[in-house]
Design an enzyme around this catalytic site. Structure first.
Site, PDB file in Angstrom:
ATOM      1  N   ASN A 169       0.806  -1.236   0.000  1.00 39.27           N
ATOM      2  CA  ASN A 169       0.000   0.000   0.000  1.00 39.27           C
ATOM      3  C   ASN A 169       0.837   1.284   0.000  1.00 39.27           C
ATOM      4  O   ASN A 169       0.345   2.335  -0.400  1.00 39.27           O
ATOM      5  CB  ASN A 169      -1.028  -0.008   1.139  1.00 39.27           C
ATOM      6  CG  ASN A 169      -0.400  -0.055   2.508  1.00 39.27           C
ATOM      7  OD1 ASN A 169       0.798  -0.310   2.649  1.00 39.27           O
ATOM      8  ND2 ASN A 169      -1.195   0.191   3.528  1.00 39.27           N
ATOM      9  N   GLU A 264       5.328  -3.787  11.765  1.00 41.94           N
ATOM     10  CA  GLU A 264       4.026  -3.114  11.811  1.00 41.94           C
ATOM     11  C   GLU A 264       3.079  -3.979  11.001  1.00 41.94           C
ATOM     12  O   GLU A 264       3.251  -4.140   9.800  1.00 41.94           O
ATOM     13  CB  GLU A 264       4.158  -1.698  11.247  1.00 41.94           C
ATOM     14  CG  GLU A 264       3.001  -0.817  11.641  1.00 41.94           C
ATOM     15  CD  GLU A 264       1.896  -0.869  10.611  1.00 41.94           C
ATOM     16  OE1 GLU A 264       0.954  -1.656  10.823  1.00 41.94           O
ATOM     17  OE2 GLU A 264       1.971  -0.146   9.615  1.00 41.94           O
ATOM     18  N   CYS A 298      -3.250   0.605   7.038  1.00 36.81           N
ATOM     19  CA  CYS A 298      -3.308  -0.011   8.366  1.00 36.81           C
ATOM     20  C   CYS A 298      -3.935   0.954   9.363  1.00 36.81           C
ATOM     21  O   CYS A 298      -4.495   0.535  10.370  1.00 36.81           O
ATOM     22  CB  CYS A 298      -1.915  -0.443   8.801  1.00 36.81           C
ATOM     23  SG  CYS A 298      -0.730   0.878   8.701  1.00 36.81           S
TER      24      CYS A 298
HETATM   25  O1  G3H Z   1      -0.774   1.180   6.035  1.00 39.42           O
HETATM   26  C1  G3H Z   1      -0.059   1.611   6.923  1.00 39.42           C
HETATM   27  C2  G3H Z   1       0.529   2.940   6.821  1.00 39.42           C
HETATM   28  O2  G3H Z   1       1.604   3.047   7.702  1.00 39.42           O
HETATM   29  C3  G3H Z   1      -0.486   4.031   7.061  1.00 39.42           C
HETATM   30  O3  G3H Z   1       0.064   5.268   6.787  1.00 39.42           O
HETATM   31  O4  G3H Z   1      -1.579   6.714   7.991  1.00 39.42           O
HETATM   32  O5  G3H Z   1       0.013   7.672   6.344  1.00 39.42           O
HETATM   33  O6  G3H Z   1      -1.877   6.242   5.585  1.00 39.42           O
HETATM   34  P1  G3H Z   1      -0.891   6.545   6.663  1.00 39.42           P
END
Ligand code: G3H
Length: 496
Positions: A169, A264, A298
């Protein structure tokens, strides 16, 4: 276009090369891995299927390059990172194009990811210069039984070779959030990009190549998980693993040797909405938090816990905003685009069917075409419904109605995931008490969960992760402390 112009050398015929020893190479396997475009479901790109032998060579070079890099002055390491950041921003267009084609990221978000990544690299260079230039000086006579004859100098040294594994992602941003801290701290890096996202990752690596980093310091290996997955994570040449992704992280943690881990692994980020909340603000954040990049973050809002007394009004406001979301192609910058793969779409559909069978209220009709799933709010979700607990990683959001705040906190704390959460209320004292009671890595007050700004600490509890990220924490995590103790003559020694 991806793979053309300045990026021509990273590709031969229609297969992208892997990067090792400062060169773009074809794998001796003669095989490639297909990357499907999530929207068209056609083959978009091909990358090399590297062999275990090639992985071994990469680790050998990474080890040798790291020894020399650790001796390069810190300011020079920072200078090289600033150069890579500038190149990345300058060449954002082809990188963003790859993000659109291989992970169906909406066009504007794809550009933002690359720009954010350049900023992250520069900030890391500056932060690294400051925090790595400091050490500690201790004297011995503070500990019982000691005289003042021992002086301890301690400073931070690199770990060695960092294995960086980012998710689909954010294949650029979550790659540089591992690469930049590792390099500034004097480590070398082996990057294994996600298959969906590998081409964006290879373009990003080419910017580091153009910035002139030493050969072997940074490599990028592509291939089949079944061939090189465990081989990489269990490789004796690895001194640290930084992984972002799903369940695979738990398996990696169990198999990894005695090396520091930064993990993570997703979240079921709860959004608690109290009676006194600004419902327009809450609704706007629920829609942005729950549906941006089609819920494939996430930190997306993954369950709304609304007080019964305001739930009807909140659901009405959320539905009104969902109706305005555009659904379609990432090239057209639609809000909702195809989810990353057919298996993801099938998994999401399974959760939706379960909710239907168990009698939850569908605020919109469920609609799917290929990997494209229309945004869906499902109300009156009860604890026996899978969506109450599981992470769909798609544009489907459950609402659970609660009669007490404690019920909401209990639901949040009962989940194995514990990345972020948020609470909407006008009562700041209540918000702080709720934040204290929510056993999750971060609680946002009156805003949706989010990782950034990228220097903020970012961590998950329980199955959501190991360690804390964010620029400063990552630099510290990728170092260890080394001490030198100066032993002076015993106190009976006289100078005269
Ligand atoms: O998908 C996990 C990412 O660390 C979320 O990052 O809050 O900048 O979308 P973000």
């Amino acid at each position: 276009m991806a793979g053309t112009g300045l990026f021509e050398e990273i590709k031969e015929e229609d297969v992208f090369k892997y990067y090792a020893d400062g060169e773009w190479k074809k794998s001796s396997s003669g095989k490639s891995v297909n990357i499907l475009n999530p929207a068209t479901r056609q083959i978009q790109y091909k990358v090399q299927a590297c062999t275990q032998e090639e992985v071994n060579k990469i680790f050998e070079s990474a080890k040798a390059a790291q020894k020399l890099w650790a001796k390069v002055p810190l300011w020079k390491r920072a200078e090289a990172l600033h150069k890579a950041a500038a190149l990345l921003k300058e060449h954002k267009a082809p990188i963003a194009e790859a993000l659109v084609k291989e992970v169906a990221k909406p066009a504007k978000d794809a550009v933002s990811e690359v720009v954010r990544s350049g900023d992250l690299i520069s900030y890391t260079a500056e932060e690294g210069v400051r925090i790595l230039s400091e050490g500690k000086f201790l004297v011995s006579d503070s500990f019982p039984g000691n005289e003042r004859n021992k002086l301890c100098l301690s400073s931070k040294i690199p770990l060695g070779v960092v294995l960086a594994i980012p998710p689909f992602n954010y294949p650029v941003n979550l790659a540089v959030s591992k690469i930049a801290p590792a390099l500034i701290a004097g480590n070398s890096v082996v990057l294994k990009p996600p298959t969906q996202g590998a081409v964006a990752g290879l373009h990003m690596i080419h910017c580091f190549h153009l910035a002139g980093f030493p050969k072997g310091l940074l490599s990028c290996v592509t291939g089949k998980g079944s061939e090189i997955g465990d081989f990489l994570t269990m490789h004796p040449g690895v001194n640290c693993i930084s992984f972002t992704g799903g369940d695979t992280g738990i398996a990696i943690s169990k198999k990894a040797g005695m090396v520091p881990l930064q993990m993570e692994l997703g979240g079921k980020d709860a959004c608690i909405v109290l009676e006194d909340a600004d419902l327009d603000l809450a609704a706007a954040n629920i829609v942005k938090g729950g549906f941006s990049y089609s819920g494939q973050r996430c930190t997306a809002v993954k369950v709304v816990l609304a007080m019964e007394s305001i739930a009807d009004e909140l659901v009405r406001k959320v539905n009104a905003k969902i109706a305005k979301l555009t659904v379609g192609s990432p090239e057209d910058d639609c809000d909702i685009t195809a989810v990353v793969s057919e298996s993801s779409a099938n998994f999401i559909e399974g959760l939706v069917k379960d909710a239907k069978e168990k009698g939850a209220t569908f605020c919109q009709e469920y609609r799917r075409e290929g990997n494209l799933i229309w945004p869906l709010l499902i109300d009156h979700v009860r604890p026996d419904i899978r969506l109450a607990w599981e992470e769909p990683f798609g544009p489907v959001l459950p609402v659970i109605r609660i009669s007490t705040v404690e019920e909401g906190i209990h639901h949040c704390n009962a989940n194995n995931f514990a990345l972020q959460g948020c609470v909407f209320t006008r009562d700041i004292n209540k918000a702080i008490l709720i934040s204290d009671a929510m056993e999750t890595g971060t609680v946002q007050i009156n805003s949706a969960p989010a990782r950034g700004p990228d220097h903020f600490p970012f961590q998950g509890l329980r199955d959501s992760g190991i360690g804390s990220q964010g620029i400063t924490n990552s630099i510290n995590m990728m170092t260890k402390v080394k001490s030198t103790v100066i032993n002076l003559p015993s106190p009976s020694y006289t100078m005269g």
